[in-house]
Design an enzyme around this catalytic site. Sequence first.
Site, PDB file in Angstrom:
ATOM      1  NE  ARG A  21      -9.200 -15.887  10.603  1.00 42.67           N
ATOM      2  CZ  ARG A  21     -10.386 -15.846  11.227  1.00 42.67           C
ATOM      3  NH1 ARG A  21     -11.124 -16.735  11.435  1.00 42.67           N
ATOM      4  NH2 ARG A  21     -10.702 -14.503  11.811  1.00 42.67           N
ATOM      5  NE  ARG A  52       2.554   7.609 -20.565  1.00 37.81           N
ATOM      6  CZ  ARG A  52       3.961   7.547 -20.843  1.00 37.81           C
ATOM      7  NH1 ARG A  52       4.079   6.396 -21.746  1.00 37.81           N
ATOM      8  NH2 ARG A  52       4.807   8.360 -20.501  1.00 37.81           N
TER       9      ARG A  52
END
Length: 461
Positions: free
Chosen positions: A337, A13
């Site tokens: 970064r 599912r």
Amino acid sequence: MNIVILAAGKGTRMRSALPKVLHPIGGVPMLQHVIKTATTLNPDRIIVVIGHGAEQVKQTMEASRDAKSAPPLHWVLQDPPLGTGHAVAQALPLLNNTAPTLVLYGDVPLIGVNTLCRLIESAENNRGMAILTALLNDPSGYGRIVRDVQGRISRITEEKDADHQIRQIKEINTGFLVVPTDRLSAWIGALDNRNAQGEYYLTDIIAMAVQANQPIGSAQPENTTEILGINSQEQRAMIERHYQRQLANRLMQAGVRLQDPDRIDIRGILSCAADVAIDVGCVFEGTVTLDEGVLIGPHCVIRNARIGTGTVIEAFSHIDGAEVGPKAVIGPYARLRPGTNLGEGAHVGNFVEIKNSTLGSRSKANHLAYLGDATIGARVNVGAGTITCNYDGAAKHRTIIEDDVFIGSDTQLVAPVTVGKGATLGAGTTLTQDAPADQLTLSRARQVSIKGYKRPHKKEH
Ligand code: UD1
Ligand code: CA
């Protein structure tokens, strides 16, 4: 104690190629939460029964495991899955018969240590056996606990095998149980699959235990969310929110001001000192440390970073792998970064990207800049639109900017290049050679004006 974790179910599912137990809660596979909780109980050994996607499950989990500090983890294959009793049967050869066995589930990730301790204690008081049950307003889908007139557990009946009367019972089987291991082996050996699902039910050992005059204790979870299993994406999302709410509550109890505890996501470890405030929609990943008084605006993403005391991060900033502050000001819309290091009182403004660079104390890059592979000293002003040209198509090169430099707007620094202490670069400069200290350097075509110039006109029809 032995701990067996059942994780062989297919998870149809979920409608996903990823094995169900690898779907994340708080950024790590749900099975990892269960293994962590099991580890906290300090068992002799942990046996994980896997089936669907077995290799992938095993490899993913081993890769994230700290082998030194953890008890041994054993993997056994159940293929095909013929029921929870059949799953436990696969683990039997690995169990220590002189210690009890606790059964956990790879798709029930929020089960808590306190709840399991209650269950273990109840087993200790009942000659080694207890099951975890819960009273639910809507018990549908679960196995029901059937008790006799004295209130003793007599069996568990699966919903699919239950008649109307048994379906009215609101006490359900959570699946968690502790059993004396030698008896477990005997009972598992006697299971059959004559039931509505044609499976070997682990729950059928309860009636066998009753037959054998084995007392069966019961305990209830501290919180019913702990026993919720994940079978679908909706349930995963619901459990994720429960988990996030737990983390948010812990932060608030430690004095963090969360603008809305239902709008924060922590996928890793977030440590906060006093007087930290976090606005809505922020995501924290990996290991993030926020020092005292850090303020974080809405919709920031912060990953593997340390943010120093009193730093302010404005809306929509993205910080990954950076050391920042103290007293820095970042964003809105900044991007730091990996390898970024900001000194005390540094300012990084809107649409500034910094990578693998140091920006010294009280230096400023306030608008629209790209600083890559740069070492920038203290009190430097980086003008709007400044760009380090750090990449020549093959290799990266460094830019060095010493203290007290002033860089005019729209400057390109073609690395490798050094700007000496106190130098000034005129706006629009394309710097290809080192700029000497304390001088003005600029590269610009001389400005000309042409008299009597006529602009071309479109022809009229
Ligand atoms: C089971 C219980 C039920 C209980 C419910 C709680 C049985 C027979 N029933 O039902 O009483 O109310 O859990 O959620 O135990 N698994 C395997 N191999 C298998 C079958 C299952 O590893 O062959 C694993 C699944 O991955 C899952 C767990 O066991 O983690 C439970 O299996 P599932 O089929 O969901 O059991 P339920 O029918 O929900
Ligand atoms: Ca099921």
